[in-house]
Enzyme design. Structure first.
Site, PDB file in Angstrom:
ATOM      1  N   CYS A 140       1.659  -4.664   4.651  1.00  0.00           N
ATOM      2  CA  CYS A 140       2.875  -3.876   4.434  1.00  0.00           C
ATOM      3  C   CYS A 140       3.864  -4.035   5.581  1.00  0.00           C
ATOM      4  O   CYS A 140       5.040  -3.689   5.435  1.00  0.00           O
ATOM      5  CB  CYS A 140       2.528  -2.399   4.264  1.00  0.00           C
ATOM      6  SG  CYS A 140       1.482  -2.044   2.823  1.00  0.00           S
ATOM      7  N   CYS A 151      -5.380  -1.745  -0.119  1.00  0.00           N
ATOM      8  CA  CYS A 151      -6.128  -2.024  -1.354  1.00  0.00           C
ATOM      9  C   CYS A 151      -5.349  -2.997  -2.227  1.00  0.00           C
ATOM     10  O   CYS A 151      -4.247  -2.672  -2.690  1.00  0.00           O
ATOM     11  CB  CYS A 151      -6.383  -0.724  -2.119  1.00  0.00           C
ATOM     12  SG  CYS A 151      -7.324  -0.961  -3.648  1.00  0.00           S
TER      13      CYS A 151
END
Length: 359
Positions: A140, A151
């Protein structure tokens, strides 16, 4: 830029795969199994199946959606260095001088953990001091509060803002698979005994049972593991690398007892526990911690022998006590049981006394 775009597109492949499997399972169960049931006299049972199926399906999809599209929480601006400190930090080449700048900036922040080498946890990428339990996610490219893991099946970081949604997603997907597998089992048995009419529906029944059973087994282990993590108040990262407090690494440093650990994730109002609505306690930057049990005499001797650790520029921790006694998780009860090989009941009075000695 082209490579990053390709990576972002490919990151959605697992999510699209899950969405397609869920959509097919809906068609196979509702249309092929219930609406065109091979046993016409079981219409009443089919209606009951449809009601329960749609309840579990809606909760499963709702929690999955919230897990995917809830943005990971990032540290607030108070953890960012000021412009002057940032310029001074970038000019310094010696790690000792850089740490001195970070200690000065972190002295009023609610930070109780450091690196294993007793350094302030700082993210050079985001240019901020990391709050407790905060980690940088390379996928991210941001620092995520109370990060558990990234995940791929939700294409998102699981952390403070969506950990409850992730747990509910696992639970409802588990119930969904269990219900589908249990209700399809009788038709699966009839398939092998050649009691089902020779239609294309029987192949949907066959694969529906296999897929539901396979996902149930795989999700069960993951859900059980995260239930254990909630009971211990640990993240996946903290399981493999214990956070370092003033008294050293402590894997149970954030554990307040099973009941309070559960409330920290799901909130105080039990009526919202099973709904994918954010009810977690706190702001994700500051967490109540437990005091490491120490012998009072040993604590007094160590504080006398090492006065520099209780005050001064070399102290990487704030001067406030480890335990936030004003937090409602700690203030609600007069005592709790410490987790560990030897459990002890600590009264709140002794807690305040030990905290003041430690500070």
């Amino acid at each position: 830029h082209v490579l990053k775009c390709c990576q972002k597109v490919l990151a959605w492949v697992p999510v699209v795969f899950i969405a397609l499997v869920v959509a097919w399972s809906y068609y196979a169960y509702v249309v092929e199994l219930c609406l065109y049931s091979p046993n016409s006299y079981l219409y009443f049972i089919a209606v009951v199946y449809l009601v329960v199926f749609h309840l579990s399906f809606v909760m499963f999809v709702w929690s999955y959606w919230k897990t995917i599209f809830t943005s990971p929480a990032s540290p607030s601006n108070e953890f960012c260095l000021s412009k002057a400190d940032k310029e001074q930090y970038e000019k310094e080449e010696r790690p000792e001088s850089q740490q001195e700048i970070l200690r000065r900036a972190a002295k009023d922040l609610p930070i109780y953990t450091t690196t294993a080498s007793r350094a302030i946890r700082y993210c050079d990428r985001c240019q901020l001091i990391k709050p407790d339990r905060c980690h940088h996610c390379s996928a991210c490219d941001i620092c995520v509060l109370k990060m558990d893991h990234h995940c791929p099946w939700v294409n998102n970081c699981v952390g403070f803002s969506n950990y409850k949604f992730f747990l509910l997603f696992l639970m409802y997907s588990l119930l969904y698979c269990l219900f589908v597998a249990a209700t399809v089992l009788q038709y699966f048995i009839k398939f092998w005994t050649n009691e089902l009419p020779d239609t294309h529906a029987k192949f949907h029944v066959l694969f529906l049972f296999f897929v539901a059973a396979m996902f149930f087994i795989s999700i069960l282990s993951l859900f059980s593991y995260h239930c254990w993590l909630v009971g211990k108040n640990r993240s996946t990262i903290e399981t493999f690398r214990a956070p370092t407090f003033r008294n050293g690494p402590d894997k149970n440093g954030f554990s307040l007892g099973c009941s309070k650990n559960l409330r920290e994730v799901f909130g105080d109002e039990k009526k919202y526990w099973l709904l994918p609505i954010f009810t977690s306690l706190g702001d994700g930057c500051n967490f109540p911690t437990r005091l490491v049990i120490m012998d009072p005499e040993q604590l007094t001797v160590s504080s006398q022998n090492e006065p520099a650790k209780s005050s001064g520029a070399n102290q990487p921790f704030p001067t406030r006590p480890l335990s936030e006694s004003q937090n409602r998780l700690l203030a609600s009860d007069s005592q709790w049981v410490e987790s560990g090989p030897e459990e002890e009941n600590i009264k709140s009075g002794s807690l305040h006394r030990n905290a003041s000695d430690d500070s």
